[in-house]
Scaffold this active site. Structure first.
Site, mmCIF file in Angstrom:
data_model
loop_
_atom_site.group_PDB
_atom_site.id
_atom_site.type_symbol
_atom_site.label_atom_id
_atom_site.label_comp_id
_atom_site.label_asym_id
_atom_site.label_seq_id
_atom_site.Cartn_x
_atom_site.Cartn_y
_atom_site.Cartn_z
ATOM 1 N N GLU A 245 78.941 25.490 -43.837
ATOM 2 C CA GLU A 245 78.631 24.707 -42.637
ATOM 3 C C GLU A 245 78.925 25.607 -41.449
ATOM 4 O O GLU A 245 80.082 25.977 -41.211
ATOM 5 C CB GLU A 245 79.487 23.447 -42.586
ATOM 6 N N CYS A 282 82.580 18.931 -35.407
ATOM 7 C CA CYS A 282 81.353 19.631 -35.778
ATOM 8 C C CYS A 282 80.113 18.805 -35.468
ATOM 9 O O CYS A 282 79.007 19.355 -35.398
ATOM 10 C CB CYS A 282 81.381 19.993 -37.252
#
Length: 509
Positions: A245, A282
């Site tokens: 990620e 995030c």
């Protein structure tokens, strides 16, 4: 590769607190990986594996006060946030234990021979097996949920894979404490403590991705760091899966009808989402498309009022603080970019939240304004004012992959009138999770969750949150015409383990 002391640092002052470990040498990385590889047999029994996950959760719960205190000292995220994050982490461990008990993730399929088929079908029995040792690279912004005992570790252990974690330098003391809890839980269940390894240091992370016994890796962090590891994983003599990620802008589109209907509500909700955790999530919304005109002006004013009332906060470390201050300054100096609430330094060690506005037209073509389409970690977002639906679509068409994409629609649009269905279709290629009339911050741990997206949000199509994350660490294998006596218990006709399976074309539960 020389070792060096690893210090716990107070982000509120930038001062070292205590030495908690030393950076691992190449020999120590090798020892950790080999110990994990040797421990994989301890995870073979699914009953033992599930019990281990539940013991780990119970151990973390029992050590909660000390863990939260250490986490707060190293991250400044606050006891309330960290207590909730730890609860999410232990819930996730227990949820994976339930998945292990159920066994559906093994995808058992059995087909008996059929000589009448064209071509004839032999006896085929398929299920999934663990890949092997998994390298996990901890995240800075989730010291519990995406670190030593976080989602990648929990899902890998659930799959039957030992783990070696590369700790994040922002919370090394906490990493040591959590690793001890997990090792103790393993020992309680008769599993070698080496099933969970922990190493510190940049060079250790490089050594880890290249170790020949590492079979896969999970990463949460920056585009630059993640891409370097991704490339290293692919360049090995035997490439391995790398589930990374890396970064996400998480665009939000506010329709003109939605702004007219509830501008103030949307502005306040956006402020809460972009400043949550000092903007260190995030899935923080980093680009918001807002219509020009009076309704959009009301939304921007509501956002300014709410963000202006937000207290300054401390980022996870001084490097991130410096990058945030430099990043917003570089963006703010672009022509036609305004700052209704100026983001930047909020004191010697803190930062102030704010946002920038820009005509959406500036973002429709390549050039200097591409900087506004890049993630800026911290409490800032970019509000792009669009003059037409075509202009908003043109901006969206230029965006890379994201973890989330959000649309704020009116009540009529939510009922299927106007462009509602069309908007979902427009956002779907951009992200792994598409939200309607909500905010992306807050990722529920649930079976249907997907936390991933097109590159650079992630490097694979899998999820790092939710039950299907276990699929990252498995591979299918088929046995053909194997005598019943030689088959693993999962593939025997009488189903002694009571597993969900597809037997001769029929789904059994």
């Amino acid at each position: 590769m020389a070792s060096a002391p690893v210090w716990s640092v107070d982000p509120r002052t930038g001062k070292q607190r205590e030495q908690v470990a030393v950076e691992a040498t190449a020999q120590e990385v090798d020892a950790a990986v080999r110990a994990a590889h040797a421990a994989r047999g301890g995870l073979a029994d699914r009953t033992v594996r599930a019990a281990f996950l539940r013991s780990a959760a119970a151990g973390l719960d029992a050590a909660r006060d000390g863990l939260v205190e250490t986490a707060d000292a190293e991250t400044a995220l606050g006891p309330a946030r960290l207590t909730g994050e730890l609860a999410r982490t232990t819930y996730q461990l227990r949820a994976f234990a339930d998945i292990v008990d159920e066994g559906a993730f093994l995808d058992v399929i059995i087909d008996h021979p059929d000589d009448t088929a064209t071509p004839p079908i032999p006896d085929l029995r398929r299920y999934k097996v663990p890949l092997g040792v998994v390298a996990v690279y901890s995240a800075s912004n989730f010291p519990f949920a995406f670190s030593v005992a976080g989602g990648d570790t929990a899902s890998a252990l659930a799959a039957g894979c030992p783990v070696v974690v590369k700790s994040h330098p922002d919370h090394p003391g906490l990493s040591e404490l959590v690793a001890k809890v997990l090792r103790r839980a393993a020992a309680e269940r008769g599993i070698p403590e080496g099933v969970l390894g922990l190493v510190h240091g940049f060079e250790a992370g490089v050594e880890l991705i290249g170790h020949p016994l590492v079979a896969a890796a999970g990463f949460t962090g920056s585009v630059r760091g993640g891409r370097a590891l991704f490339d290293a994983a692919a360049a090995r003599p035997v490439p391995i899966p790398f589930h990374g990620e890396l970064g996400s802008l998480n665009p939000v589109l506010v329709t003109e009808a939605a702004a007219a209907e509830r501008a103030e509500e949307i502005g306040g909700g956006l402020a809460g989402s972009m400043t949550l955790g000092v903007g260190q999530f995030c899935v923080k919304p980093g680009l918001v498309l807002v219509p020009s005109g009076a309704a959009g002006d009301r939304l921007v004013k509501s956002l300014a009022d709410a963000v202006g009332d937000t207290d300054a906060g401390v980022l996870l470390d001084h490097r991130m603080r410096d990058d945030f201050i430099a990043g917003v300054a570089e963006r703010a100096q672009l022509p036609d970019v305004d700052a209704p609430v100026t983001p930047g330094a909020g004191g010697e060690h803190s930062v102030s939240a704010g946002f920038l506005t820009v005509p959406a037209e500036r973002l429709t073509e390549e050039g200097a304004y591409d900087l506004l389409l890049e993630e800026c970690f911290g409490p800032v977002t970019v509000v792009a004012r669009y003059a037409s639906e075509a202009e908003a679509t043109a901006v969206l068409s230029r965006l890379p992959g994201n973890l989330t994409a959000t649309v704020q629609v009116s009540a009529e649009e939510a009922a299927g009138q106007g462009r509602g269905p069309e908007l979902l279709a427009e956002l779907t290629p951009l992200a792994g999770r598409v939200l309607v009339n909500g905010w992306p911050t807050g990722v529920a741990v649930a079976p249907a969750q997907h936390h991933g997206g097109p590159y650079p949000a992630t490097t694979s199509t899998s999820t790092s949150v939710g039950g299907t994350a276990v699929e990252r660490w498995l591979r299918p294998v088929v046995y053909q015409n194997a005598p019943e006596a030689l088959l693993p218990a999962e593939l025997k006709d009488d189903n002694p383990l009571g597993l969900p399976r597809r037997f001769n074309g029929v789904l059994e539960r």
